[in-house]
Design an enzyme around this catalytic site. Structure first.
Site, PDB file in Angstrom:
ATOM      1  N   LYS A  13       2.163  -3.815   6.454  1.00 43.63           N
ATOM      2  CA  LYS A  13       2.487  -3.779   5.018  1.00 43.63           C
ATOM      3  C   LYS A  13       3.987  -3.589   4.839  1.00 43.63           C
ATOM      4  CE  LYS A  13      -1.516  -4.539   3.393  1.00 43.63           C
ATOM      5  NZ  LYS A  13      -1.767  -5.820   2.753  1.00 43.63           N
ATOM      6  N   TYR A  50      -1.674  -1.362  11.063  1.00 47.29           N
ATOM      7  CA  TYR A  50      -2.006  -1.871   9.721  1.00 47.29           C
ATOM      8  C   TYR A  50      -0.902  -1.494   8.728  1.00 47.29           C
ATOM      9  CZ  TYR A  50      -3.691  -1.438   4.974  1.00 47.29           C
ATOM     10  OH  TYR A  50      -3.763  -1.481   3.601  1.00 47.29           O
ATOM     11  N   SER A  60       0.844  -1.209   0.000  1.00 44.73           N
ATOM     12  CA  SER A  60       0.000   0.000   0.000  1.00 44.73           C
ATOM     13  C   SER A  60       0.869   1.245   0.000  1.00 44.73           C
ATOM     14  CB  SER A  60      -0.859  -0.022   1.267  1.00 44.73           C
ATOM     15  OG  SER A  60      -1.423   1.252   1.502  1.00 44.73           O
TER      16      SER A  60
HETATM   17  C1  UD1 Z   1      -6.868   4.528   3.770  1.00 46.28           C
HETATM   18  C2  UD1 Z   1      -5.687   3.990   4.515  1.00 46.28           C
HETATM   19  C3  UD1 Z   1      -4.782   3.240   3.569  1.00 46.28           C
HETATM   20  C4  UD1 Z   1      -5.555   2.160   2.860  1.00 46.28           C
HETATM   21  C5  UD1 Z   1      -6.715   2.796   2.121  1.00 46.28           C
HETATM   22  C6  UD1 Z   1      -7.562   1.728   1.484  1.00 46.28           C
HETATM   23  C7  UD1 Z   1      -5.244   5.605   6.307  1.00 46.28           C
HETATM   24  C8  UD1 Z   1      -4.267   6.578   6.880  1.00 46.28           C
HETATM   25  N1  UD1 Z   1      -4.924   5.034   5.146  1.00 46.28           N
HETATM   26  O1  UD1 Z   1      -6.396   5.535   2.885  1.00 46.28           O
HETATM   27  O2  UD1 Z   1      -3.715   2.680   4.279  1.00 46.28           O
HETATM   28  O3  UD1 Z   1      -4.690   1.494   1.962  1.00 46.28           O
HETATM   29  O4  UD1 Z   1      -7.534   3.514   3.064  1.00 46.28           O
HETATM   30  O5  UD1 Z   1      -8.369   2.298   0.515  1.00 46.28           O
HETATM   31  O6  UD1 Z   1      -6.272   5.377   6.856  1.00 46.28           O
HETATM   32  N2  UD1 Z   1     -12.765  11.157   3.580  1.00 46.28           N
HETATM   33  C9  UD1 Z   1     -13.775  12.063   3.881  1.00 46.28           C
HETATM   34  N3  UD1 Z   1     -14.938  11.586   4.410  1.00 46.28           N
HETATM   35  C10 UD1 Z   1     -15.144  10.251   4.646  1.00 46.28           C
HETATM   36  C11 UD1 Z   1     -14.110   9.329   4.333  1.00 46.28           C
HETATM   37  C12 UD1 Z   1     -12.921   9.824   3.814  1.00 46.28           C
HETATM   38  O7  UD1 Z   1     -13.622  13.262   3.679  1.00 46.28           O
HETATM   39  O8  UD1 Z   1     -16.219   9.882   5.144  1.00 46.28           O
HETATM   40  C13 UD1 Z   1     -11.505  11.659   3.002  1.00 46.28           C
HETATM   41  C14 UD1 Z   1     -10.305  11.375   3.895  1.00 46.28           C
HETATM   42  O9  UD1 Z   1     -10.123  12.415   4.809  1.00 46.28           O
HETATM   43  C15 UD1 Z   1      -9.187  11.275   2.854  1.00 46.28           C
HETATM   44  C16 UD1 Z   1      -9.886  10.773   1.585  1.00 46.28           C
HETATM   45  O10 UD1 Z   1     -11.276  10.993   1.793  1.00 46.28           O
HETATM   46  O11 UD1 Z   1      -8.693  12.553   2.603  1.00 46.28           O
HETATM   47  C17 UD1 Z   1      -9.642   9.293   1.333  1.00 46.28           C
HETATM   48  O12 UD1 Z   1      -9.940   8.575   2.526  1.00 46.28           O
HETATM   49  P1  UD1 Z   1     -10.030   6.983   2.581  1.00 46.28           P
HETATM   50  O13 UD1 Z   1     -10.898   6.477   1.496  1.00 46.28           O
HETATM   51  O14 UD1 Z   1     -10.361   6.588   3.982  1.00 46.28           O
HETATM   52  O15 UD1 Z   1      -8.559   6.501   2.191  1.00 46.28           O
HETATM   53  P2  UD1 Z   1      -7.124   6.914   2.801  1.00 46.28           P
HETATM   54  O16 UD1 Z   1      -7.274   7.488   4.157  1.00 46.28           O
HETATM   55  O17 UD1 Z   1      -6.422   7.714   1.766  1.00 46.28           O
END
Ligand code: UD1
Length: 339
Positions: free
Chosen positions: A153, A149, A124
């Site tokens: 990795k 987690y 990842s």
């Molecule tokens: C997360 C994991 C990553 C994993 C990936 C799987 C962390 C730090 N990283 O990545 O290790 O491989 O998921 O897909 O957790 N967001 C919102 N509202 C929401 C959900 C998310 O605004 O309800 C935003 C988050 O703040 C972020 C972006 O969307 O900026 C992506 O979030 P998310 O899909 O959870 O993925 P990551 O955090 O990038």
């Protein structure tokens, strides 16, 4: 060639099983359905028009895994099976270390015993943390993991690297995925989050379908053009195809000893706000959302440099963000309507 796909009923695993089969491989799924459902198998069978053999087993169960290696003539392994909820890993680190490290160690040991040389490991972009410069290349230093987690990795990449360096007969590729989204265009398989999703796209599609009251955007005061975080969103079918390319590359390598890591993303950074606007435009759906505080642990921005995977593996993402969000929505409607 038979390919053992651990976690083959999961989100990325199920799409990879389809692509492997369509490329002429014979995937054998092993999954304990702890974070997936049997209907993923039915979806795979629907797309392929034939049965998809699977074992309901835990990848940490040596007796069960040994039986699978005995009963088949496995030519390669793709290792997806892992616990993957970042928040849960902080609360229950031992579960993550036991599941993710234990299963990888057992697989590596059994592969050695049974003379199976080719491995594709599911890593990842989390290993990069918040990088100092963008886009990230495979040479970008990995950082101290922000969660157990993420640490698993990183450690599994190291297990594999060290084993190859020791001279073991192993050819391995670790793929560092960016943010996988979308679903198969048939809407027969997709992401099946159990409970409340923590990832952006499944939460967004559930909010759009009325399953959640609204989406909260976690912060719009980041140092980015629109203030929201930036990620590299990769269509899961493109990502699945990268695994086929990785296996083909390994099959063609003469040496008995090889390990490389590859970024797998689109190379494009997209903000959370841009993703929401694209979702609304492409699906003609109005999304209920509001801006809330930042989510602890989120990094501001990350996207991949994809030259290495383009050049060495001959792989490139083909689908657009519009494709991803259209397919994710079609999948959400399909599961909502069939509940
Ligand atoms: C997360 C994991 C990553 C994993 C990936 C799987 C962390 C730090 N990283 O990545 O290790 O491989 O998921 O897909 O957790 N967001 C919102 N509202 C929401 C959900 C998310 O605004 O309800 C935003 C988050 O703040 C972020 C972006 O969307 O900026 C992506 O979030 P998310 O899909 O959870 O993925 P990551 O955090 O990038």
């Amino acid at each position: 060639m038979q390919i053992l796909v651990t976690g083959g009923a999961g989100f990325i695993g199920s799409h990879t099983v389809v692509e492997l089969s369509q490329a002429g491989f014979t995937p054998i799924i092993v999954d304990n359905f702890s974070n997936s459902e049997k209907k993923a198998i039915a979806g795979i069978e629907h797309i392929l028009g034939k049965s998809a053999p699977y074992y309901d087993a835990n990848c940490n169960d040596e007796v069960a895994m040994r039986r699978i290696f005995e009963q088949n003539s496995i030519g390669g392994v793709i290792h997806f099976a892992a616990s993957k909820a970042v928040g849960e890993s902080v609360e229950n680190p031992l579960k993550y270390y036991e599941n993710n490290l234990g299963s990888t160690l057992l697989l590596l040991r059994l592969m050695g015993e049974y003379g199976i040389k080719n491995l594709v490991f599911s890593s990842s972009c989390t290993v990069y943390g918040q990088p100092d410069s963008l886009p990230v290349t495979e040479e970008t230093p990995r950082q101290e993991a922000a969660s157990p987690y993420g640490n698993t990795k990183r450690i599994c990449e190291d297990f594999i690297r060290d084993l190859v360096h020791s001279g073991a007969l192993l050819k391995a590729i670790s793929l560092r995925y960016f943010n996988p989204v979308g679903a198969h265009e048939s809407a027969a398989i997709g992401e099946l989050p159990i409970g409340t999703p923590s990832n952006l796209v499944p939460y967004l599609t559930q909010a759009a379908a009325g399953i959640r009251p609204k989406l909260t955007v976690f912060g719009n005061d980041y140092n980015t053009p629109d203030g929201t975080c930036i990620r590299d969103f990769i269509h899961v079918v493109d990502l699945a195809k990268a695994h086929v390319k990785a296996l083909q590359l390994l099959n063609g390598i003469d040496s008995d000893n090889y390990h490389e890591v590859f970024n797998v993303g689109t190379g494009e950074g997209v903000s959370v706000m841009q993703l929401i606007e694209t979702f609304e435009a492409v699906n003609q759906v109005k999304l209920n959302y509001s801006v809330g505080p930042r989510r602890p642990g989120d990094i501001e921005q990350i996207y991949a440099q994809v030259e290495k995977v383009n050049q060495i593996m001959g792989w490139k993402s083909e689908k657009t963000l519009e494709d991803s969000l259209r397919d994710a929505w079609r999948w959400q409607l399909q599961i909502t309507n069939n509940k």
